[in-house]
Scaffold this active site. Structure first.
Site, PDB file in Angstrom:
ATOM      1  N   ASP A  81      71.683  26.726  40.057  1.00  0.00           N
ATOM      2  CA  ASP A  81      71.386  28.168  40.121  1.00  0.00           C
ATOM      3  C   ASP A  81      72.624  28.959  39.681  1.00  0.00           C
ATOM      4  OD1 ASP A  81      70.328  30.639  40.799  1.00  0.00           O
ATOM      5  OD2 ASP A  81      70.660  30.393  42.961  1.00  0.00           O
ATOM      6  N   THR A  91      23.749  38.666  48.741  1.00  0.00           N
ATOM      7  CA  THR A  91      23.191  38.659  47.377  1.00  0.00           C
ATOM      8  C   THR A  91      24.104  37.870  46.435  1.00  0.00           C
ATOM      9  OG1 THR A  91      22.380  40.868  47.869  1.00  0.00           O
ATOM     10  CG2 THR A  91      22.311  40.176  45.545  1.00  0.00           C
TER      11      THR A  91
HETATM   12  C1  SPV Z   1      67.193  33.135  45.312  1.00  0.00           C
HETATM   13  O1  SPV Z   1      66.167  32.840  45.945  1.00  0.00           O
HETATM   14  O2  SPV Z   1      67.455  32.655  44.216  1.00  0.00           O
HETATM   15  C2  SPV Z   1      68.137  34.096  45.876  1.00  0.00           C
HETATM   16  C3  SPV Z   1      68.224  34.248  47.333  1.00  0.00           C
HETATM   17  O3  SPV Z   1      68.875  34.698  45.127  1.00  0.00           O
HETATM   18  S1  SPV Z   1      69.484  33.196  47.893  1.00  0.00           S
HETATM   19  O4  SPV Z   1      69.178  31.846  47.429  1.00  0.00           O
HETATM   20  O5  SPV Z   1      69.532  33.294  49.336  1.00  0.00           O
HETATM   21  O6  SPV Z   1      70.730  33.652  47.300  1.00  0.00           O
HETATM   22 MG    MG Z   2      68.924  33.946  43.197  1.00  0.00          MG
END
Ligand code: SPV
Ligand code: MG
Length: 431
Positions: free
Chosen positions: A204, A122
């Site tokens: 990061d 449907t």
């Molecule tokens: C991320 O993905 O940012 C993490 C995991 O913290 S790692 O990169 O393995 O530290």
């Molecule tokens: Mg991380």
């Protein structure tokens, strides 16, 4: 009297289901199977009402003689028990991944001469709207937030995929595979600090500020319904972390993972090749306590990440910290490692589980990537995070395309490895 079997994977019975039941009544006595929570989740239809409620709704539907529980997506087991004369289903299962279900039914029925009825599906605005509502409801913060805990309970092992944008969110949301009758999809999404930073061309090191990280979460939330685990890095100062918890919880994020490092944080996969400082257990416990204190719902999780194996501080240190963090209120423990072999992570899990049977364990098998989900499950792991594979696959693909265009002074040579525009558009829903 002949028996007609049908199975529903739904939270509401609408006109489409009633049409199936009506058609089924023409052939005999109607038995309806209600799919278990586990099977519904595996099929990427996360239930928004309880299993008992779904049973009750099916029992009340006009024309239904009996309701049974179907606890697997494939029908062969239930067919061998019920031996129905007919199995009826909407004809939408004639193509796509659902075809495997139809093949399985056909095979099971052929054992004793049962028959399939493909009833016209449907399609109308009202049914489409109910289906959309059932799906989209899950995007609301109150549904999304609790879904991580619910999935851990239902599935035992939750699989999370890294996402850092609306598009990668859609991939985690929609990728669904059928492999020899086994259906699978990701249960949750991981907003990685590494990949969120990389997508912005930044290191990061907690450089991308929280407001920007929240913006990434918003982009993902706009187009998905699955639960989100947020990589909170060190959580920053406890005085700041409490505000992060409040915001994440209000947005509908399910969990934040904070790692026991302090000062200038570097990515864990560098280990001791760069200078990184581990926090003291006492200080880190204070941060966990502060976060738990401001949390408003029982759904949100603060997961403590232990860097002792990354920083070569030994197993005993890792375990002592794990128990201290749980004592301080952590809702889960993430143990990280950058070894090629999973041995130290599995040893940690076994030793932790000797004393703590229920606190969820999270792992990120980036370097120890030969370990399977089943092995991790056997050692008591509850959440496995595939933390950066989408970013790492996209980057070389994009770089390669850029090189091909430069080499050939046109785009034709790059085209063979590109997704057609039509397909990429089909990924994106229009309201
Ligand atoms: C991320 O993905 O940012 C993490 C995991 O913290 S790692 O990169 O393995 O530290
Ligand atoms: Mg991380």
């Amino acid at each position: 009297m002949k028996t007609v079997y049908t199975c529903f994977c739904t939270d509401v019975i609408h006109e489409g289901h009633m049409n199936i039941i009506k058609k089924a009544c023409e052939y005999g006595r109607v038995v309806v199977g209600v799919l278990s929570d586990e099977a519904m989740v595996r099929f990427n239809r996360f239930p928004t009402v309880s299993f008992e409620e779904r049973l009750r709704i099916a029992r009340q539907a006009e024309g239904v003689s009996e309701v049974v529980i179907q606890d697997e997506i494939l029908y062969d087991k239930i067919i061998s028990e019920l031996k129905p004369d007919y199995v009826i289903h909407g004809d939408n299962w004639l193509s796509g991944p659902m075809r495997a279900i139809r093949d399985n039914v056909e095979n099971a029925l052929s054992a004793y001469g049962g028959q399939i009825i493909d009833a016209p599906y449907t399609y109308n605005e009202k049914v489409k709207h109910i289906d959309m509502q059932m799906r989209e409801k899950l995007a609301m913060p109150e549904f999304r937030r609790k879904r991580l805990r619910q999935t851990v309970n239902i599935r035992g092992l939750v699989k999370a995929l890294e996402v850092h944008s609306g598009l990668t969110g859609l991939i985690a949301e929609k990728t669904f595979v059928e492999n020899n009758g086994e259906f699978d999809q990701f249960d949750a999404m991981w907003i990685s600090s590494l990949c969120d930073s990389t997508a912005k061309g930044k290191p990061d090191i907690e450089l991308v500020d929280m407001t920007s990280r929240f913006r990434t979460i918003e982009d993902v939330m706009e187009v998905t319904t699955k639960p989100i685990i947020f990589d909170g890095d060190t959580g920053g100062l406890a005085e700041h972390f409490v505000y992060t918890v409040r915001t994440l919880e209000r947005m509908g994020v399910s969990a934040v993972i904070i790692e026991d490092k302090m000062g200038l944080k570097k990515n864990s996969l560098f280990g001791n090749e760069v200078k990184q400082t581990q926090d003291t257990p006492e200080h880190f416990c204070e941060k966990i306590r502060a976060g738990k204190k401001v949390q408003l719902t029982d759904d949100f999780m603060i997961i403590a990440r232990i860097e002792s194996l990354i920083l070569e501080q030994g197993m005993e240190d890792a375990l002592n910290r794990a128990f201290a963090y749980v004592n301080a209120g952590a809702d889960g423990i993430m143990i990280h490692s950058r070894k090629k072999s999973p041995d130290e992570v599995l040893e940690f899990c076994d030793k932790f589980r000797e004393k703590d049977k229920k606190t969820p364990i999270v792992v990120v098998p980036t370097t120890f990537n030969t370990v399977t989900e089943n092995e991790l499950r056997e050692h008591g792991v509850n959440i496995v995070i595939y933390a950066n594979q989408l970013t790492r696959s996209a980057f070389p693909a994009m770089e390669n395309t850029a090189k091909k265009i430069l080499m050939n002074h046109r785009a034709k040579e790059a085209d063979d490895s590109l997704m057609p525009i039509k397909e990429i558009i089909s990924l994106i829903d229009e309201l």
